[in-house]
Design an enzyme around this catalytic site. Structure first.
Site, mmCIF file in Angstrom:
data_model
loop_
_atom_site.group_PDB
_atom_site.id
_atom_site.type_symbol
_atom_site.label_atom_id
_atom_site.label_comp_id
_atom_site.label_asym_id
_atom_site.label_seq_id
_atom_site.Cartn_x
_atom_site.Cartn_y
_atom_site.Cartn_z
ATOM 1 N N ARG A 28 -6.606 15.523 8.147
ATOM 2 C CA ARG A 28 -5.137 16.301 8.003
ATOM 3 C C ARG A 28 -4.815 17.105 9.208
ATOM 4 N NH1 ARG A 28 -4.129 14.218 3.801
ATOM 5 N NH2 ARG A 28 -3.072 15.258 1.853
ATOM 6 N N ALA A 43 -1.469 -1.074 5.547
ATOM 7 C CA ALA A 43 -1.939 0.176 4.750
ATOM 8 C C ALA A 43 -3.270 -0.705 4.379
ATOM 9 C CB ALA A 43 -1.036 0.514 3.709
ATOM 10 N N HIS A 49 3.091 9.259 2.702
ATOM 11 C CA HIS A 49 3.379 8.529 3.841
ATOM 12 C C HIS A 49 4.478 7.574 4.045
ATOM 13 C CE1 HIS A 49 -0.920 8.658 6.147
ATOM 14 N NE2 HIS A 49 -0.692 9.463 5.171
ATOM 15 N N ARG A 50 4.746 7.232 2.634
ATOM 16 C CA ARG A 50 5.926 6.297 2.493
ATOM 17 C C ARG A 50 7.271 6.797 2.780
ATOM 18 N NH1 ARG A 50 4.033 3.195 -2.871
ATOM 19 N NH2 ARG A 50 2.700 1.125 -1.754
ATOM 20 N N ARG A 93 7.989 7.240 6.584
ATOM 21 C CA ARG A 93 8.699 5.948 7.165
ATOM 22 C C ARG A 93 9.909 5.536 7.215
ATOM 23 N NH1 ARG A 93 4.286 2.413 3.754
ATOM 24 N NH2 ARG A 93 2.894 3.913 3.772
ATOM 25 N N GLU A 109 -0.301 -4.533 2.517
ATOM 26 C CA GLU A 109 -1.531 -3.597 2.025
ATOM 27 C C GLU A 109 -2.628 -4.799 2.096
ATOM 28 O OE1 GLU A 109 -0.799 -2.166 -1.871
ATOM 29 O OE2 GLU A 109 0.273 -0.349 -1.082
#
Length: 399
Positions: free
Chosen positions: A231, A252, A270-271, A274, A282
């Site tokens: 983090r 990923a 995260h998605r 973007r 992936e």
């Protein structure tokens, strides 16, 4: 064609009036910016802002020769007074072109937000594009002739630059200058670092740019490693570095982990960050991706790649580790670093920095910590730039 930047800040200026934030407090001297306005060859004024006449005088220019004033975006707040002798401001309809007696041609560029961009061609053939705050060009078609100079909101709308690059309107020799600068990024070195990662730069108010002349355009590092703890902001930093480029492939390495709701929430966050133009793969099979030609890669992250590699060679079991597992892992690491060395793609990789904390209680945990340290060091050795992110702040270790 010369362009004098009478201001380079957001519409409210920088520092913002009555704003107590740290960025505004640090915006002093050359880092203080008036609202963006451009004076082109002393004849064309793009955006009329308060104090434009005084700003021009400080830059050694006069507005007496201005023949056309064009507004690019809706102006909030009280009406701006038009200095005596200036023509009334106007706006060119999208797609229309205006020819000035001075030999300049101005074409209105449609945006995806309220406002109008302006493409200006000078009598000498120099070409510039000015994009107002909060907007990005819409309806661009490829191939496009690259502009000599692009002035845009690189920090607030990095996708505007990505769209221009996608069609060739911003090329390797295009001088990209950030305007409409606000308090989103601390001024000074941090702003310069963020812009350089996008192949852009900032200049002080009052700067005059010669359109088409050679500028030391920042070179975007081709291979970058971003390190940080949990983090710390390392993934956000990595994403910032590529958000002004189109067609990024997000690699990923963590997989989906069916049934793990906490992991699914992380992946979802995260998605959502973007850009929509990015694609996702992936996989932990990084070597073929590095060997292929293609768009930039964002690899997130190497620590999960290592977990997969250690699973594959049985590194968690002491007997298997001693009976060929260690050698097999070294081979995998060497293949990866050799692929990074040979790659022609732009690569930004993320990895965890775990060697500064508590020593793991188990042998397998210590083995993972040690191997990740070796992986990070080997990968970093092949990168032009290495960053360490701590508490959301990026420290440049190399480059």
């Amino acid at each position: 064609m010369d362009v004098t930047l009478l201001g380079t800040g957001a519409p409210a200026g920088l520092p913002r009036p009555d704003c107590p934030c740290a960025a505004c407090a640090a915006a002093q001297g050359e880092d203080a910016r008036a609202a963006t306005a451009l004076l082109v060859d002393g004849a064309l004024l793009l955006d009329l802002t308060p104090g434009a006449a005084f700003a021009a005088a400080r830059a050694g220019h006069s507005l007496a020769g201005v023949r056309q004033v064009l507004l690019s975006h809706p102006h909030d707040g009280p009406a701006v007074e038009v200095p005596a002798g200036l023509p009334q401001p106007g706006r060119v309809p999208d797609g229309r072109e205006l020819a000035l007696l001075t030999g300049h041609r101005v074409r209105a560029v449609a945006l995806d937000a309220p406002g109008t961009g302006y493409a200006v061609t000078g009598p000498d053939g120099g070409r510039l594009l000015y994009v107002p705050p909060g907007g990005a060009p819409a309806g661009l078609e490829a191939p496009a002739e690259p502009y000599d100079l692009v002035l845009a909101d690189v920090v607030g709308r990095p996708d505007a630059l990505a769209r221009l690059r996608a069609v060739g309107a911003a090329g390797p020799t295009t001088d990209v200058v950030a305007v409409h600068l606000d308090h989103d990024v601390p001024p000074g070195r941090e702003l310069a670092r963020r812009l350089a990662a996008a192949g852009a730069r900032a200049v002080p108010d009052g700067t005059t740019l010669a359109v088409g002349s050679y500028e030391d355009v920042p070179d975007v590092p081709r291979r970058t490693l971003v390190l940080g703890g949990a983090r710390s902001g390392k993934s956000v930093e990595a994403e910032h570095r590529l958000e002004s480029f189109p067609d990024v492939l997000y690699v990923a390495t963590g997989g989906t982990r069916g049934g793990d709701t906490e992991w699914a929430a992380r992946v979802g966050a995260h998605r959502e960050r973007r850009p929509g133009s990015w694609r996702t793969a992936e996989t932990c099979d990084l070597v073929p991706l590095l060997a292929d030609e293609g768009p930039p890669l964002l690899i997130d992250c190497l620590s999960l790649w290592l977990t997969d590699a250690m699973d594959a060679v049985g590194a968690w079991d002491d007997a298997e580790w001693a009976d060929g597992g260690e050698r097999a892992l070294r081979d995998r690491l060497r293949e990866l670093t050799e692929a990074v060395r040979a790659t022609r793609r732009t690569v930004v990789a993320v990895s965890n920095e775990v060697g500064s904390g508590i020593v793991p209680a188990t042998a397998s945990g210590r083995r993972y910590r040690d191997e990740l340290g070796r992986l990070n060091a080997a990968f970093a050795a092949e990168c032009e730039q290495v960053l360490l992110v701590v508490a959301g702040q990026a420290l440049v270790l190399r480059g």
